[in-house]
Motif scaffolding. Sequence first.
Motif, PDB file in Angstrom:
ATOM      1  N   GLU A  87       0.828  -1.219   0.000  1.00  0.00           N
ATOM      2  CA  GLU A  87       0.000   0.000   0.000  1.00  0.00           C
ATOM      3  C   GLU A  87       0.861   1.268   0.000  1.00  0.00           C
ATOM      4  O   GLU A  87       0.505   2.268  -0.630  1.00  0.00           O
ATOM      5  CB  GLU A  87      -0.953   0.011   1.203  1.00  0.00           C
ATOM      6  N   GLU A 138     -11.393  -2.589   1.326  1.00  0.00           N
ATOM      7  CA  GLU A 138     -10.563  -3.591   0.657  1.00  0.00           C
ATOM      8  C   GLU A 138     -11.419  -4.606  -0.111  1.00  0.00           C
ATOM      9  O   GLU A 138     -10.977  -5.165  -1.120  1.00  0.00           O
ATOM     10  CB  GLU A 138      -9.671  -4.311   1.675  1.00  0.00           C
ATOM     11  N   THR A 141     -11.882  -2.679  -3.296  1.00  0.00           N
ATOM     12  CA  THR A 141     -10.705  -2.636  -4.174  1.00  0.00           C
ATOM     13  C   THR A 141     -10.393  -4.033  -4.737  1.00  0.00           C
ATOM     14  O   THR A 141      -9.995  -4.157  -5.900  1.00  0.00           O
ATOM     15  CB  THR A 141      -9.461  -2.073  -3.450  1.00  0.00           C
ATOM     16  N   GLU A 173      -3.768  -5.717  -5.073  1.00  0.00           N
ATOM     17  CA  GLU A 173      -4.986  -5.650  -4.249  1.00  0.00           C
ATOM     18  C   GLU A 173      -5.568  -7.045  -4.048  1.00  0.00           C
ATOM     19  O   GLU A 173      -6.096  -7.359  -2.980  1.00  0.00           O
ATOM     20  CB  GLU A 173      -6.021  -4.718  -4.887  1.00  0.00           C
ATOM     21  N   HIS A 176      -3.338  -9.115  -1.470  1.00  0.00           N
ATOM     22  CA  HIS A 176      -3.479  -8.825  -0.019  1.00  0.00           C
ATOM     23  C   HIS A 176      -4.938  -8.638   0.403  1.00  0.00           C
ATOM     24  O   HIS A 176      -5.217  -8.061   1.453  1.00  0.00           O
ATOM     25  CB  HIS A 176      -2.609  -7.619   0.390  1.00  0.00           C
TER      26      HIS A 176
HETATM   27 FE   LIG Z   1      -5.449  -2.615  -0.625  1.00  0.00          FE
END
Ligand SMILES: [Fe+2]
Length: 297
Positions: A87, A138, A141, A173, A176
């Motif tokens: 990130e 998240e 994303t 993305e 993780h």
């Molecule tokens: Fe992320």
Amino acid sequence: MTQPTRQHPRLRGADVGIPARQLDFRHSADIPRYVAGDNRTATCFLAVLSVFFPPGEDYFVRSVNHFSHLVSDPRLRAEVAGFTGQEVIHSREHDRLNEVFTERGFSLGVTEQSIRLGLAVLDRLPARQRLAVTAFAEHFTATFAEETLKYEGTNGDIHPELRELWLWHALEELEHKSVSFDVLELAGNDYRERVLAALCTIAALGPALVVSLASLLVTEGALARPADLVRGAWLLLGPDKSLPRVLRRMPLWLRRDFHPDRRDTRALEQEWRDRLFGARGSLSDQLRRPVHTASSA
Ligand SMILES: [Fe+2]
Ligand SMILES: [Fe+2]
């Protein structure tokens, strides 16, 4: 899950499939002003997303690392380290991309203020709620990333030089995608808090998105060009595009048994690791050259 062993006393992100790749995009001077399909509307949306990323990703990293004291499993510790490293690099590269937009004449001040205001509201939530906000973001994303990678052929409207950046970001993305949720499980994953986190995120960032996009559409003159608006809406929301599919999948968050890993994306991740970073990957050379930093500029 891998248990800690004496052979691997200190796992790193790369050891658990979340490497912090030191990419170094140097954008050429001939990138056009409207990088998404030569269209003002779609480019404004892309610019808003890119401006949202650096402060947003900083929020995600702070929210997850606030609970690092709960993470004793070496594998999850390494995943948190990998997530943080990825990130931080995403933020740096989007900062650079945002400089390109600024150099092309985009007025990003309202967008920067809007996202900061939205995040300031979310920063006032309790720590576990902030972590749930992060896990929800998240989910967004990761879903966006999966749809982008799966349908890359139908989303080939972005200038080739920038497309590489978005594809790399999308791959990581996915790599993780479950880290923040797994830390939330440790912190105490409460279903009502998760639903509330989604509502808070939409309430805080939805207006920021609308204000930012409207402001850019005005300053870029898109509102005065109906044909541009219609084509831009088609590029973003057409039936073969990613965004409508992403929005349809967001309610999965409301399932009581939601977990990012319920969606198996490992084959897709491997395909894109090969295409971007394999022996003949389109970004492999980037990893081999020294990273360009502000001090070395
Ligand atoms: Fe992320
Ligand atoms: Fe990211």
